[in-house]
Design an enzyme around this catalytic site. Structure first.
Site, mmCIF file in Angstrom:
data_model
loop_
_atom_site.group_PDB
_atom_site.id
_atom_site.type_symbol
_atom_site.label_atom_id
_atom_site.label_comp_id
_atom_site.label_asym_id
_atom_site.label_seq_id
_atom_site.Cartn_x
_atom_site.Cartn_y
_atom_site.Cartn_z
ATOM 1 N N ASP A 1 1.017 -1.379 -0.355
ATOM 2 C CA ASP A 1 0.196 0.106 0.346
ATOM 3 C C ASP A 1 0.547 1.324 0.221
ATOM 4 O O ASP A 1 2.676 0.889 0.543
ATOM 5 C CB ASP A 1 -0.975 -0.002 1.545
ATOM 6 C CG ASP A 1 -2.066 1.318 1.318
ATOM 7 O OD1 ASP A 1 -2.335 1.536 1.797
ATOM 8 O OD2 ASP A 1 -1.466 2.078 0.535
ATOM 9 N N SER A 2 0.881 2.129 -0.282
ATOM 10 C CA SER A 2 1.222 4.005 -0.483
ATOM 11 C C SER A 2 1.250 4.405 0.582
ATOM 12 O O SER A 2 2.243 4.873 0.259
ATOM 13 C CB SER A 2 0.760 4.791 -1.263
ATOM 14 O OG SER A 2 -0.682 4.872 -1.335
ATOM 15 N N GLY A 3 0.500 4.020 1.824
ATOM 16 C CA GLY A 3 0.802 5.720 2.340
ATOM 17 C C GLY A 3 -0.265 5.906 2.914
ATOM 18 O O GLY A 3 -0.192 6.598 3.170
ATOM 19 N N GLY A 4 -1.370 5.446 1.775
ATOM 20 C CA GLY A 4 -2.230 6.647 1.708
ATOM 21 C C GLY A 4 -3.269 6.437 2.489
ATOM 22 O O GLY A 4 -3.483 7.683 3.854
ATOM 23 N N PHE A 5 -3.609 5.215 3.435
ATOM 24 C CA PHE A 5 -5.090 5.085 3.937
ATOM 25 C C PHE A 5 -4.937 5.818 5.363
ATOM 26 O O PHE A 5 -5.438 5.792 6.279
ATOM 27 C CB PHE A 5 -4.916 3.938 4.206
ATOM 28 C CG PHE A 5 -5.821 3.734 5.333
ATOM 29 C CD1 PHE A 5 -5.904 2.386 6.843
ATOM 30 C CD2 PHE A 5 -7.274 3.523 4.585
ATOM 31 C CE1 PHE A 5 -6.734 2.614 7.867
ATOM 32 C CE2 PHE A 5 -8.300 3.398 6.020
ATOM 33 C CZ PHE A 5 -8.344 3.082 7.228
ATOM 34 N N ASP B 1 -2.452 8.190 -2.950
ATOM 35 C CA ASP B 1 -4.157 8.805 -3.515
ATOM 36 C C ASP B 1 -4.492 9.608 -2.196
ATOM 37 O O ASP B 1 -4.046 9.275 -1.137
ATOM 38 C CB ASP B 1 -4.943 7.832 -3.324
ATOM 39 C CG ASP B 1 -4.974 6.551 -2.565
ATOM 40 O OD1 ASP B 1 -5.770 5.618 -2.480
ATOM 41 O OD2 ASP B 1 -4.407 6.995 -1.583
ATOM 42 N N GLN C 1 -11.032 7.074 -6.639
ATOM 43 C CA GLN C 1 -11.525 7.428 -5.883
ATOM 44 C C GLN C 1 -12.419 8.572 -6.115
ATOM 45 O O GLN C 1 -13.550 7.893 -6.962
ATOM 46 C CB GLN C 1 -11.028 8.236 -5.497
ATOM 47 C CG GLN C 1 -9.433 8.044 -4.524
ATOM 48 C CD GLN C 1 -9.784 7.524 -3.702
ATOM 49 O OE1 GLN C 1 -10.515 7.460 -2.750
ATOM 50 N NE2 GLN C 1 -8.671 6.844 -3.179
ATOM 51 N N GLY D 1 -11.059 4.618 -1.641
ATOM 52 C CA GLY D 1 -12.387 5.266 -0.720
ATOM 53 C C GLY D 1 -13.044 4.445 -0.257
ATOM 54 O O GLY D 1 -14.072 5.133 0.544
ATOM 55 N N ASP E 1 -8.207 -6.817 0.594
ATOM 56 C CA ASP E 1 -7.251 -6.727 1.978
ATOM 57 C C ASP E 1 -8.069 -6.694 2.888
ATOM 58 O O ASP E 1 -8.862 -5.704 2.284
ATOM 59 C CB ASP E 1 -6.352 -6.587 1.140
ATOM 60 C CG ASP E 1 -6.401 -5.174 1.639
ATOM 61 O OD1 ASP E 1 -6.357 -4.880 1.200
ATOM 62 O OD2 ASP E 1 -5.834 -4.048 2.947
ATOM 63 N N CYS F 1 -12.864 -27.525 9.351
ATOM 64 C CA CYS F 1 -11.422 -27.154 8.772
ATOM 65 C C CYS F 1 -10.636 -28.272 8.883
ATOM 66 O O CYS F 1 -10.586 -28.654 10.086
ATOM 67 C CB CYS F 1 -11.657 -25.866 9.836
ATOM 68 S SG CYS F 1 -10.114 -24.731 9.586
ATOM 69 N N CYS G 1 -7.500 -26.590 14.263
ATOM 70 C CA CYS G 1 -9.025 -27.487 14.096
ATOM 71 C C CYS G 1 -8.549 -28.951 14.698
ATOM 72 O O CYS G 1 -9.229 -29.762 14.864
ATOM 73 C CB CYS G 1 -9.471 -26.989 12.879
ATOM 74 S SG CYS G 1 -10.151 -25.163 13.163
ATOM 75 N N HIS H 1 -6.251 -20.002 11.921
ATOM 76 C CA HIS H 1 -7.075 -20.863 11.643
ATOM 77 C C HIS H 1 -7.853 -19.493 10.927
ATOM 78 O O HIS H 1 -8.624 -20.395 9.660
ATOM 79 C CB HIS H 1 -8.113 -20.806 13.066
ATOM 80 C CG HIS H 1 -10.121 -21.469 12.753
ATOM 81 N ND1 HIS H 1 -9.809 -22.332 12.238
ATOM 82 C CD2 HIS H 1 -10.761 -20.351 12.277
ATOM 83 C CE1 HIS H 1 -10.668 -22.116 11.741
ATOM 84 N NE2 HIS H 1 -11.511 -20.524 12.035
#
Lengths: 419, 443
Positions: B146-150, B200, B243, B270, B320, B358, B363, B388
């Site tokens: 990720d770019s750091g935008g979030f 972004d 966006q 966004g 993600d 599972c 499990c 898990h």
């Protein structure tokens, strides 16, 4: 009690003291064995700290015996009673031999809570008082392969009075007799072995008395208690251990509680100890450190010195424990490097060159340093893997050294790295 | 194994091998990208056409005939990725408490790292010395950064946005960091991720008004700056991020502009903040309606099981989210019928595994009761649940993919919803609407 199937087969006794051999007849099927001198696998409630089965089994030289402690288990008694099938199954430990101790060797308990009839353990919810009845009820529920008898070991503090030490010996013997009585009348504990516990603080006469008396009881082996803290110097420890061992039968194993530093292990093996609790790698991990001391005695002396000079560059300038005894077990030793230190931020070597563990094969000091700086959980996982592998590797080397009569060489090498 | 032209190829393909297969099978490989109007981008595409190998190839294996879902093989430099795919998040160069071997053992082919965090600690110079993030964490499969935008949103108290970039005040030492499109790409070039995200201008999805429009336009300008700054187009794929907030017009404008750029993939950004789910899905489906079919669509920050299934139906390929791994550390285990709070008293004597069906290592060996007790004693309890939960997410995506390939995705959705909710009147309204929009009716 059914005939004791645990058998100590010694193949070598050096200088009348240090022993090399195998503890056989272990486990439900009596098929398992543990090399001696050896170290138990330390766990929290059946889990090696930080590790799941997958990460644990990247370590290849794990001992066959897993240690659990009542301090972690006691609060879950009701659950285990409802489960019925014993702790080993409850924890998903399929093949291992299970040894149950009273206290967690990595943690010193608060003192002042022991009475004539009870000892206390501390779980996640606080203090729990155990009578012999409750202690034995727990053993019946846990269904270990062997356990230590209930004991009053609150004598590890320096300056414990003679009166207090005497009381701990008396109480422990009484507890042992009561435990054995219940044990002999319990079908659930058929085939399970009991170790007696030798107390006596730092008083020679009491140590001898405790050993002599305990040896009279029908136990499968002996725990040596009260040597936990750093407040007793090694010379006194060795003296007391030797005196105790003189009173114990040759053919039964001796487990020393609460001692884990490599130099101390060697001294105690020389004094005749067979088994140790494997909590030291955990303590090293918790301070963000990695064991790095060299136990390879196969190098010729010249190469060994060169290698030592190289290794020492790592530990120069780091916090080191000096020769003085130290009450704080969380203090870093000179057998380890502190990965928190800034010097490792661009060190792309493995923790220990030549170490075959998962961590050293896959990761570098710089990465471990980053994980510690950023408080990442993986740091504990990787360090625990390495420290466990390294420590159990040391025990392998120790047995090798005994077999090839190189114990002195190993001892000198380890001491050199301490000082 | 990747089934491609009815031959089983090993899933790991080197960049050279991938390009060789691509060149030999041009007809079967859907070509990337349209040529943009912009001269600068024209030159870019020309440069790309001439360059040795495309670091991304998308092959559409199957398309659902009812919904907008697709199952694809995404060939990236480190290995092939089967989509739809959920990508676990390993923010600081590690998935919390899990080794790379464990992660690989669960079948993970791609996971995330974060530029802002890694850019601060340990920093790009060190990671370059360590042979990139792959080398530093010893991860052999793919990485997306990720770019750091979030962080502009999550650390909003500490950030300030201008045309130049984002100014952050470090929570660790109070120092100021300037993250421009160029700086973000430079860090990501050092990290060496297989997929890089543009920087972004991110605003929280709950923000309205002119700031949203400003951010949308700026994101386009920053996309161009990121494209120009990418020093490694042959090995690293730069994705654009659409966006426009919750405003259909702004979204559409952003889509129109960004799809003119020749990037190997698009993310829908966004969203997945605190917005109404009803607005959320409409923006997702609007976006996939206007994104090119032959490029991967990455919906950022989505990870709840219901959201994943619905958004696959709406045409998304990649997802993600920190949720599955974060919630694990609080003792919350994800299961087909919701979640199980392992630390709750009711599981103290429950001797069944978390999910009897599972197949994950947790499990197969441990019971709810054991894990419940272990939470009081050791960190390993968290690791068991993390394993898990990652297994759950990856298995879910594998099942979704398989159902698309076998032409039974709508039935899969119905079965999935029935299992997840006690009765049809519990189905979330937004999910019912979203699925209806792609012709799937739930009872």
């Amino acid at each position: 009690m059914a005939g004791s199937r645990m058998k100590l087969e010694l193949c070598r006794v050096a200088q009348g003291r240090s022993r090399l051999g195998v503890l056989t007849g272990l486990g439900r099927t009596s098929q398992q064995s543990l090399d001696v001198p050896g170290c138990l696998l330390y766990t929290h409630f059946g889990t090696v700290p930080h590790l799941t089965q997958d990460t644990l089994h990247t370590v290849s030289n794990l001992p066959a015996v897993t240690q659990v402690t009542l301090s972690h288990i006691a609060e879950h008694q009701e659950v285990l009673e409802e489960f019925k099938d014993g702790f080993r199954k409850f924890a998903g430990l399929h093949d291992t031999v299970l040894y149950c101790s009273l206290h967690d060797p990595a943690v010193l308990c608060p003192t002042g809570y022991t009475t004539n009839k009870t000892v206390s353990v501390w779980g996640s919810g606080g203090r729990m008082e155990l009578t012999v009845a409750k202690f034995m009820a727990l053993q019946k529920t846990v269904q270990p392969d062997w356990y230590q008898s209930m004991a009053d070991g609150e004598t590890w503090q320096s300056n414990t009075s003679r009166k207090r030490v005497r009381k701990s010996v008396d109480r422990t013997l009484t507890h042992l007799d009561e435990c054995l009585l219940v044990h002999q009348n319990s079908q659930e504990l058929e085939g399970v072995e009991v170790f007696g516990v030798v107390e006596g603080g730092d008083i020679l006469e009491e140590r001898v008395r405790s050993a002599r008396e305990t040896a009279k009881r029908p136990v499968a082996g002996f725990c040596l208690d009260g040597f936990q803290s750093g407040s007793m110097d090694q010379a006194l420890k060795t003296q007391l251990i030797s005196a105790v061992i003189k009173e114990l039968p040759e053919d039964k194993p001796r487990l020393l509680q609460g001692v884990g530093r490599p130099d101390e292990v060697l001294a105690c093996v020389e004094a005749g100890v067979d088994l140790f609790e494997g909590f030291f790698p955990f303590q090293v991990t918790e301070r963000g450190c990695a064991l790095c001391f060299d136990f390879d005695v196969s190098l010729d002396p010249e190469r060994a010195v060169l290698k030592l000079n190289d290794d020492q560059k790592d530990t120069v300038g780091e916090t080191q424990q000096n020769g003085d005894p130290c009450l704080d077990q969380t203090q870093m030793t000179s057998f380890e490097i502190n990965l928190n230190d800034k010097r490792y931020h661009d060190d792309f070597r493995p923790l220990v060159e030549g170490c075959g563990c998962y961590c050293c094969k896959n990761h570098q000091r710089a990465y471990l340093h980053h994980l510690l700086v950023t408080n990442e959980l993986l740091a504990g996982v990787l360090l625990m893997i390495h420290n466990t592998a390294h420590y159990h590797g040391f025990f392998g080397a120790l047995r090798e050294a005994l077999a090839s009569e190189k114990l002195d060489v190993l001892k000198r090498q380890v001491i050199r790295q301490r000082d | 194994m990747v089934k491609w032209l009815n031959v089983d190829w090993p899933t790991r393909l080197s960049t050279a091998a991938a390009s060789r297969y691509a060149q030999n099978n041009m007809a079967a490989v859907v070509e990337r990208g349209t040529v943009a109007n912009n001269t600068q981008v024209d030159q870019m595409s020309l440069k790309k056409a001439v360059s040795a190998a495309s670091p991304l190839t998308l092959r559409i294996v199957a398309e659902c005939s009812v919904t907008k879902a697709r199952a694809c093989d995404l060939i990236l430099p480190h290995s092939a990725v089967s989509t739809p795919v959920f990508m676990p998040v390993g923010t600081q160069g590690t998935l919390k408490g899990i080794t790379v071997d464990q992660l690989e053992g669960l079948g993970c082919q791609i996971c995330l790292g974060n530029t802002y965090h890694l850019g601060m600690r340990p920093g790009p110079e060190l990671i370059t010395k360590a042979n990139g993030l792959h080398g530093f964490m010893n991860w052999k499969n793919n990485l997306l950064t990720d770019s750091g935008g979030f962080q502009m949103v999550s650390l909003v108290e500490l950030s300030e946005v201008t045309e130049e970039g984002v100014k952050f005040k470090s929570p660790y030492d109070g120092k100021e960091i300037h993250l421009s499109p160029e700086k973000s790409i430079s860090i990501q070039n050092s990290l060496g991720s297989d997929i890089m995200m543009q920087l972004d201008d991110v605003v929280s999805s709950t923000v309205t008004g002119p700031r949203v429009e400003e951010a949308m336009h700026r994101s386009i300008r920053w996309l161009d700056r990121c494209i120009a700054a990418n020093g490694n187009p042959d090995k690293q794929n730069l994705f654009a991020i659409i966006q426009g907030g919750l405003n259909a017009e702004l979204r559409k404008a952003c889509l129109d502009e960004m799809t003119k750029r020749d990037v190997p993939g698009f993310a829908i950004g966004g969203l997945s903040g605190g917005e109404e789910k009803d607005d959320f899905w409409r923006m997702v489906t609007l976006s996939t309606d206007h994104l090119p079919r032959e490029k991967p669509r990455y919906l950022m920050g989505v990870g709840y099981a219901v959201d994943l299934v619905v958004c696959v139906a709406l045409g998304c390929d990649m997802f993600d989210c920190v949720f599955p791994t974060r919630t694990a550390r609080f003792g919350s285990a994800l299961v087909p019928w919701g979640s199980l709070q392992v630390k709750h008293k009711q599981y103290a004597k429950d001797f069944r595994p978390i999910d009897p069906d599972c197949q994950c290592p947790t499990c197969k060996r441990h019971s709810r009761a054991y894990l419940h007790a272990l939470f009081k004693t050791d960190t390993a309890a968290m690791h068991h649940i993390t394993i898990h939960n990652v297994a759950y997410q990856l298995t879910l995506m594998r099942s979704v993919r398989q159902s698309i390939i076998e032409g039974r995705f709508p039935e899969f959705i119905r079965t999935f919803m029935k299992r997840m909710f006690e009765s049809p009147d519990q189905y979330p309204r937004w999910a019912v609407d979203a699925l209806a929009s792609v012709h799937v009716t739930l009872e």
